[in-house]
Design a protein around this motif. Sequence first.
Motif, PDB file in Angstrom:
ATOM      1  N   ARG A 123       3.418  -1.280   3.909  1.00  0.00           N
ATOM      2  CA  ARG A 123       2.690  -0.016   3.886  1.00  0.00           C
ATOM      3  C   ARG A 123       3.708   1.118   3.818  1.00  0.00           C
ATOM      4  O   ARG A 123       4.559   1.238   4.698  1.00  0.00           O
TER       5      ARG A 123
ATOM      6  N   GLU B  34       0.807   5.138   0.265  1.00  0.00           N
ATOM      7  CA  GLU B  34      -0.137   6.131   0.768  1.00  0.00           C
ATOM      8  C   GLU B  34       0.356   7.559   0.561  1.00  0.00           C
ATOM      9  O   GLU B  34       1.555   7.793   0.428  1.00  0.00           O
TER      10      GLU B  34
ATOM     11  N   THR C 262       1.062   5.726  10.099  1.00  0.00           N
ATOM     12  CA  THR C 262      -0.299   5.203   9.973  1.00  0.00           C
ATOM     13  C   THR C 262      -1.352   6.276   9.732  1.00  0.00           C
ATOM     14  O   THR C 262      -2.485   5.967   9.378  1.00  0.00           O
TER      15      THR C 262
ATOM     16  N   ILE D 152       0.862  -1.171   0.000  1.00  0.00           N
ATOM     17  CA  ILE D 152       0.000   0.000   0.000  1.00  0.00           C
ATOM     18  C   ILE D 152       0.906   1.230   0.000  1.00  0.00           C
ATOM     19  O   ILE D 152       1.727   1.400   0.906  1.00  0.00           O
TER      20      ILE D 152
ATOM     21  N   TYR E 226      -8.601   2.984  -0.623  1.00  0.00           N
ATOM     22  CA  TYR E 226      -8.183   1.745   0.022  1.00  0.00           C
ATOM     23  C   TYR E 226      -9.136   0.617  -0.361  1.00  0.00           C
ATOM     24  O   TYR E 226     -10.306   0.873  -0.675  1.00  0.00           O
TER      25      TYR E 226
END
Length: 129
Positions: free
Chosen positions: A45, A8, A15, A6, A88
């Motif tokens: 991530r 981002e 996070t 992922i 997401y």
Amino acid sequence: MKKMQIFEPAMCCPTGLCGVGVNPELMRISTILNTLKKNGINIDRYNLTNTPQEFVNNKLVNNCLKEKGVESLPIIVLNDEIVITGRYPTNDEFVKLLNIPKIYIGVKPNLMNAKIKKTRGCSCSGGDC
């Protein structure tokens, strides 16, 4: 095992769960990723603020950002293929993409619909002891 990554947008922490106004979508993703990790499924991530080199090193992500800009984030990569951009995965998409049981993302089976074998109060076959 399938490999999911992922990528981002820039956030103040890895996070995005910092500060007073927590984004419910980031909370859902963090919860799912933690639950998956407990079930042996690790998802990489990457946050543009904390790991910008990962965005440069991944040619698929780098090209996507050049073509579509940061609006394409988050970018979900599965086995070196971009499968979702700009959002997401839903809970169901996590299950389908990773080919895992729903319980791996914290969804308990619905016992109300399960067929329960009726007995006469003992575990003997047909209630005859």
